[in-house]
Design a protein around this motif. Structure first.
Motif, PDB file in Angstrom:
ATOM      1  N   ARG A 239       9.616  47.444   0.805  1.00 21.58           N
ATOM      2  CA  ARG A 239      10.463  48.512   0.269  1.00 21.58           C
ATOM      3  C   ARG A 239       9.762  49.236  -0.871  1.00 21.58           C
ATOM      4  O   ARG A 239       9.818  50.465  -0.979  1.00 21.58           O
ATOM      5  N   LEU A 240       9.115  48.453  -1.727  1.00 21.80           N
ATOM      6  CA  LEU A 240       8.371  49.064  -2.835  1.00 21.80           C
ATOM      7  C   LEU A 240       7.266  49.965  -2.303  1.00 21.80           C
ATOM      8  O   LEU A 240       7.039  51.069  -2.808  1.00 21.80           O
ATOM      9  N   MET A 241       6.588  49.495  -1.258  1.00 27.40           N
ATOM     10  CA  MET A 241       5.504  50.277  -0.669  1.00 27.40           C
ATOM     11  C   MET A 241       6.022  51.591  -0.086  1.00 27.40           C
ATOM     12  O   MET A 241       5.408  52.650  -0.252  1.00 27.40           O
ATOM     13  N   LEU A 242       7.173  51.538   0.599  1.00 29.06           N
ATOM     14  CA  LEU A 242       7.723  52.742   1.218  1.00 29.06           C
ATOM     15  C   LEU A 242       8.215  53.758   0.196  1.00 29.06           C
ATOM     16  O   LEU A 242       8.123  54.968   0.417  1.00 29.06           O
ATOM     17  N   THR A 243       8.751  53.266  -0.913  1.00 31.55           N
ATOM     18  CA  THR A 243       9.355  54.174  -1.885  1.00 31.55           C
ATOM     19  C   THR A 243       8.384  54.689  -2.934  1.00 31.55           C
ATOM     20  O   THR A 243       8.695  55.657  -3.627  1.00 31.55           O
ATOM     21  N   GLU A 244       7.232  54.067  -3.063  1.00 32.70           N
ATOM     22  CA  GLU A 244       6.259  54.498  -4.076  1.00 32.70           C
ATOM     23  C   GLU A 244       5.829  55.944  -3.884  1.00 32.70           C
ATOM     24  O   GLU A 244       5.542  56.652  -4.847  1.00 32.70           O
ATOM     25  N   ASN A 249       2.656  61.639  -8.287  1.00 32.80           N
ATOM     26  CA  ASN A 249       1.280  61.261  -8.633  1.00 32.80           C
ATOM     27  C   ASN A 249       1.191  60.585  -9.994  1.00 32.80           C
ATOM     28  O   ASN A 249       0.365  59.700 -10.198  1.00 32.80           O
ATOM     29  N   THR A 250       2.025  61.007 -10.942  1.00 31.06           N
ATOM     30  CA  THR A 250       1.973  60.411 -12.283  1.00 31.06           C
ATOM     31  C   THR A 250       2.283  58.927 -12.217  1.00 31.06           C
ATOM     32  O   THR A 250       1.645  58.108 -12.893  1.00 31.06           O
ATOM     33  N   PHE A 251       3.241  58.556 -11.413  1.00 31.15           N
ATOM     34  CA  PHE A 251       3.570  57.135 -11.240  1.00 31.15           C
ATOM     35  C   PHE A 251       2.402  56.380 -10.647  1.00 31.15           C
ATOM     36  O   PHE A 251       2.085  55.266 -11.082  1.00 31.15           O
ATOM     37  N   PRO A 270       6.895  55.394 -21.917  1.00 32.97           N
ATOM     38  CA  PRO A 270       8.098  56.220 -22.100  1.00 32.97           C
ATOM     39  C   PRO A 270       7.798  57.703 -22.214  1.00 32.97           C
ATOM     40  O   PRO A 270       8.644  58.534 -21.887  1.00 32.97           O
ATOM     41  N   GLU A 271       6.580  58.049 -22.663  1.00 35.56           N
ATOM     42  CA  GLU A 271       6.225  59.465 -22.795  1.00 35.56           C
ATOM     43  C   GLU A 271       6.061  60.142 -21.437  1.00 35.56           C
ATOM     44  O   GLU A 271       6.052  61.372 -21.336  1.00 35.56           O
ATOM     45  N   LYS A 272       5.951  59.336 -20.361  1.00 35.79           N
ATOM     46  CA  LYS A 272       5.783  59.887 -19.010  1.00 35.79           C
ATOM     47  C   LYS A 272       7.120  60.079 -18.291  1.00 35.79           C
ATOM     48  O   LYS A 272       7.151  60.470 -17.127  1.00 35.79           O
ATOM     49  N   MET A 277      10.146  62.117 -13.750  1.00 37.17           N
ATOM     50  CA  MET A 277      11.433  62.588 -13.262  1.00 37.17           C
ATOM     51  C   MET A 277      11.322  63.950 -12.575  1.00 37.17           C
ATOM     52  O   MET A 277      11.943  64.197 -11.547  1.00 37.17           O
ATOM     53  N   ASP A 278      10.506  64.829 -13.142  1.00 40.22           N
ATOM     54  CA  ASP A 278      10.315  66.153 -12.536  1.00 40.22           C
ATOM     55  C   ASP A 278       9.667  66.031 -11.163  1.00 40.22           C
ATOM     56  O   ASP A 278      10.055  66.724 -10.216  1.00 40.22           O
ATOM     57  N   GLU A 279       8.674  65.161 -11.050  1.00 40.24           N
ATOM     58  CA  GLU A 279       7.994  64.982  -9.764  1.00 40.24           C
ATOM     59  C   GLU A 279       8.929  64.361  -8.728  1.00 40.24           C
ATOM     60  O   GLU A 279       8.920  64.755  -7.550  1.00 40.24           O
ATOM     61  N   ILE A 280       9.736  63.394  -9.155  1.00 39.01           N
ATOM     62  CA  ILE A 280      10.692  62.782  -8.230  1.00 39.01           C
ATOM     63  C   ILE A 280      11.683  63.829  -7.726  1.00 39.01           C
ATOM     64  O   ILE A 280      12.003  63.895  -6.536  1.00 39.01           O
ATOM     65  N   LYS A 281      12.145  64.661  -8.638  1.00 42.30           N
ATOM     66  CA  LYS A 281      13.106  65.693  -8.266  1.00 42.30           C
ATOM     67  C   LYS A 281      12.494  66.688  -7.293  1.00 42.30           C
ATOM     68  O   LYS A 281      13.126  67.107  -6.313  1.00 42.30           O
ATOM     69  N   GLN A 282      11.235  67.074  -7.537  1.00 44.52           N
ATOM     70  CA  GLN A 282      10.557  68.025  -6.645  1.00 44.52           C
ATOM     71  C   GLN A 282      10.367  67.440  -5.252  1.00 44.52           C
ATOM     72  O   GLN A 282      10.395  68.160  -4.254  1.00 44.52           O
ATOM     73  N   ILE A 283      10.166  66.125  -5.178  1.00 44.16           N
ATOM     74  CA  ILE A 283       9.964  65.474  -3.881  1.00 44.16           C
ATOM     75  C   ILE A 283      11.279  65.300  -3.140  1.00 44.16           C
ATOM     76  O   ILE A 283      11.372  65.526  -1.927  1.00 44.16           O
ATOM     77  N   LEU A 284      12.321  64.899  -3.862  1.00 43.66           N
ATOM     78  CA  LEU A 284      13.587  64.560  -3.212  1.00 43.66           C
ATOM     79  C   LEU A 284      14.438  65.773  -2.864  1.00 43.66           C
ATOM     80  O   LEU A 284      15.185  65.741  -1.888  1.00 43.66           O
TER      81      LEU A 284
END
Length: 603
Positions: A239-244, A249-251, A270-272, A277-284
């Motif tokens: 599951r971790l592999m599929l969701t990564e 890219n920052t993650f 924490p500074e990231k 969050m922005d990248e996750i939002k752009q992907i989802l």
């Protein structure tokens, strides 16, 4: 200079030729043969085509040389069965010409499949036919897999075949798993490997998806395969592999063996937070707009608030954007219809019964102004399967949220904090109280009706007993029939210790709590100026004589204490008079805390 009008030649009706000045009119070349064409309609009339010859007989219509009518017999329409048979033969001939060698193999394989898949096929016969099927498909597996008419043969082979036979098929297809997942028919072969394959084969399927998750989730066919793999077969590491891939890219840059998960990466960096969050939002976001049910995989990725907040943001934008209202643009309606068709019906009750997926519905109840659409898409599906949803841990939370939203008794404080982040958003303009009332009006009648029919099972179940209290405390409509159904369960004579292993409701661990809660709830009903009083209905159903026996058990005595403090003063007075009449008997009862409290109140 004005142009002169063009002169036209004509023949007057009297037959005389006009005289022309200047250049003579054009005359056609005379070949010496005079031809005259007499129109049937007279001079100047429209020409008619007649098949009538000079001898007065009509000419016969031309016929096809192969027609039976040439022989003088009338043609007959071909029979439908014969027509279908000829069409089938033409199709078989065409397939045979196109596929040449593989046609006979596939044809025989489909015949074997028709026998093997039947339930009446015994084990020995199936084993023999599977060996024949193995010989037929060997070397042609990829061709058979992608053909719409033969892909079921392989699905059957994977399901009923031995480990060796299944491995033989897998070896030929393992390089094409992603391609198979994108095929409308071949995707089911990948699902069969996930269902019946070994751990190694399931692991190989998961590994094949690595690096392709994003594009597969946006694909109409492949998304269902990834969703099935994640929800039904993947272990934690898979599951971790599929969701990564959904974290950006920052993650990937910040991830390490020490911080392998999103939660740990954010704690260490924490500074990231904002960039991730922005990248996750752009992907989802494009995934959510493309197909709602594929985003359920993201809500189940991690047990932390971050992914939940991100998903809720996407859900808000998708469902409540000013440009996506039901009246101005049908996109919102279409997405909700997809939610119904592709998710709730297809995957049974994934949204209602999912540990994290049910949060999507709670967010929908809070945010979507179009409550009519919510009733049609979500509540209607919920009502059809109330028994399964009420008995489920998370399905029950969905029902309780409709009855008493954001009640700390039902939801963790962390989840309530997440839901509160959507309050006051620019997209939800309807008053919160109005939205909740409209949803409560929709769900109350079916829930009350269900309680009337299933009162015994609900009041005697610890998990469902809470729903009974909230339902009879907040539902809109006539509560009396449901209250009478609950009180009727307590009307039977009480036998201490139960009969045939079944405890009386007043002695039952869950049942006596239902009675206690509903009696105490009369005070709130009085404040709300509602006519129903459960304590009065209970007294009418059980009777004072039966109530006397309740004092013989500890839990029954506790219920009697509640009746002494009922909001209905007349009930409290009647119960007090009855208990004082048996005061000496109560004093003889020992080792009962309920009776001790009862005696204190009567003193």
């Amino acid at each position: 200079m004005e142009a002169k009008p063009r002169k036209k030649s004509f023949t007057p009706r009297d037959g005389k030729k006009p005289s022309f000045k200047g250049k003579p009119p054009f005359k056609p070349h005379n070949t010496g043969k005079s031809k005259s064409c007499k129109k049937s309609g007279g001079d100047g009339g429209p020409q008619k085509f007649n098949r009538k010859a000079a001898d007065g007989k009509f000419t016969k219509k031309r016929k096809h040389p192969g027609s039976k009518k040439d022989e003088g017999s009338e043609g007959k329409k071909p029979k439908w069965d014969e027509f279908k048979q000829k069409k089938k033969e033409l199709k078989q001939n065409r397939q045979q010409n196109e596929k040449n060698e593989s046609y006979q193999i596939v044809s025989r394989a489909k015949q074997v499949w028709e026998i093997v898949r039947r339930k009446d096929c015994d084990k020995q016969k199936r084993t023999r036919l599977m060996k024949e099927l193995q010989r037929l498909v060997k070397g042609n597996i990829k061709t058979i897999a992608f053909a719409h008419d033969s892909t079921r043969v392989l699905q059957c082979f994977i399901q009923f075949g031995s480990d060796e036979q299944r491995q033989e098929v897998f070896d030929e297809l393992k390089e094409h798993l992603v391609e198979l997942s994108k095929s409308k028919y071949a995707r089911n072969i990948v699902k069969k490997f996930l269902m019946y394959g070994s751990k190694q084969q399931v692991g190989a399927v998961m590994s094949a998806f690595k690096g392709n998750v994003r594009q597969m989730l946006r694909h109409s066919e492949a998304s269902s395969v990834v969703e099935y793999a994640y929800n039904n077969k993947a272990v934690l590491s898979q599951r971790l592999m599929l969701t990564e891939e959904l974290y950006g890219n920052t993650f990937q840059v910040c991830k390490s063996s020490v911080c392998p998960t999103l939660n740990k990466v954010l704690k260490a960096n924490p500074e990231k937070f904002e960039s991730i969050m922005d990248e996750i939002k752009q992907i989802l976001t494009p995934m959510a707009q493309n197909k709602v049910h594929t985003t359920t995989i993201t809500i189940k990725t991690k047990r932390n608030d971050i992914v939940e907040i991100t998903f809720k943001t996407i859900f808000l934008q998708l469902m409540n954007d000013d440009k996506l209202t039901a009246n101005e643009n049908p996109s919102c309606c279409n997405e909700l219809k997809n939610l119904k068709r592709q998710t709730i019906k297809k995957d049974s009750f994934m949204y209602f019964q999912g540990e994290f997926a049910h949060l999507v519905l709670l967010a929908a109840f809070d945010c979507i102004d179009d409550t009519k659409l919510v009733k049609q898409i979500i509540i209607s599906e919920m009502v059809r399967s109330l028994s399964e949803i009420i008995s489920n841990k998370y399905g029950k939370k969905v029902l309780l949220y409709l009855l008493s939203p954001r009640n700390p008794a039902h939801l963790l404080a962390e989840i309530i904090q997440v839901l509160e982040k959507g309050d006051g958003n620019a997209h939800s303009k309807k008053d919160v109280a109005i939205r909740r009332t409209e949803l409560l009006e929709a769900v109350s009648p079916p829930l009350l009706k269900y309680l009337c029919k299933n009162a015994q099972s609900m009041v005697m179940d610890k998990a469902c007993s809470v729903a009974v209290r909230d339902l009879l405390g907040t539902a809109i409509g006539d509560l009396r029939p449901a209250m009478e159904a609950v009180a009727a369960q307590a009307a039977e004579p009480l036998i201490p210790g139960g009969e045939d292993g079944e405890l009386h409701m007043a002695e039952h661990p869950a049942g006596h709590l239902v009675l206690k809660w509903l009696i105490e709830q009369d005070a709130k009903m009085k404040e709300a100026e509602r006519e129903e009083r459960f304590s009065r209905i209970l007294l009418e159903k059980v009777g004072l004589e039966n109530l006397k026996t309740w004092a013989s058990v500890n839990r029954g005595a506790i219920v009697l204490c509640c009746l002494l403090q009922s909001a209905d003063e007349s009930v409290a007075e009647e119960v007090e008079v009855m208990l004082k009449s048996i005061f000496p008997e109560l004093q003889k009862i020992q080792n009962s805390k309920g009776v001790e409290v009862l005696l204190e109140k009567l003193a």
